[in-house]
Design a protein around this motif. Sequence first.
Motif, mmCIF file in Angstrom:
data_model
loop_
_atom_site.group_PDB
_atom_site.id
_atom_site.type_symbol
_atom_site.label_atom_id
_atom_site.label_comp_id
_atom_site.label_asym_id
_atom_site.label_seq_id
_atom_site.Cartn_x
_atom_site.Cartn_y
_atom_site.Cartn_z
ATOM 1 N N GLU A 88 -9.171 -2.208 -8.166
ATOM 2 C CA GLU A 88 -9.178 -1.092 -9.121
ATOM 3 C C GLU A 88 -7.817 -0.915 -9.786
ATOM 4 O OE1 GLU A 88 -10.355 2.572 -7.289
ATOM 5 O OE2 GLU A 88 -12.154 1.676 -6.415
ATOM 6 N N ARG A 132 -5.394 -3.204 -10.189
ATOM 7 C CA ARG A 132 -4.855 -4.400 -10.838
ATOM 8 C C ARG A 132 -4.672 -4.241 -12.355
ATOM 9 N NH1 ARG A 132 -7.836 -7.870 -8.239
ATOM 10 N NH2 ARG A 132 -6.314 -8.049 -6.585
ATOM 11 N N PRO A 133 -5.656 -3.709 -13.103
ATOM 12 C CA PRO A 133 -5.450 -3.552 -14.551
ATOM 13 C C PRO A 133 -4.298 -2.594 -14.904
ATOM 14 C CG PRO A 133 -7.773 -3.346 -14.014
ATOM 15 C CD PRO A 133 -7.030 -3.373 -12.724
ATOM 16 N N GLU A 134 -4.149 -1.531 -14.140
ATOM 17 C CA GLU A 134 -3.062 -0.579 -14.394
ATOM 18 C C GLU A 134 -1.708 -1.201 -14.101
ATOM 19 O OE1 GLU A 134 -1.169 3.046 -15.408
ATOM 20 O OE2 GLU A 134 -3.097 2.167 -15.911
ATOM 21 N N LYS A 176 -1.000 -4.370 -14.230
ATOM 22 C CA LYS A 176 -0.766 -5.355 -15.302
ATOM 23 C C LYS A 176 -0.292 -4.669 -16.572
ATOM 24 C CE LYS A 176 -1.944 -9.435 -17.506
ATOM 25 N NZ LYS A 176 -0.893 -9.491 -18.483
ATOM 26 N N ARG A 177 -0.880 -3.509 -16.900
ATOM 27 C CA ARG A 177 -0.482 -2.767 -18.095
ATOM 28 C C ARG A 177 0.979 -2.340 -17.993
ATOM 29 N NH1 ARG A 177 0.763 2.031 -19.406
ATOM 30 N NH2 ARG A 177 0.171 2.936 -17.412
#
Length: 68
Positions: A50, A52-54, A56-57
């Motif tokens: 969950e 991981r995208p944050e 990466k951002r």
Amino acid sequence: MIAFIEDQRIVYGVESICRVLPIAPSTFYHRLACRADPSKASARHQRDAELRPEIKRVWDENYQVYGC
């Protein structure tokens, strides 16, 4: 390592590969099960997925560097 075992399992078999590599056959089969059904993964693994995208951002916004 899981990808390597998947690639070579037909030729050598999972157990013989795991005997040489530092991984238990049960770990390999568990990772396959989690890939097929993500709800079988640990709570930590699910939370990491969950976040991981944050992460990466934030990393992209910091010019893809870690730290100062």
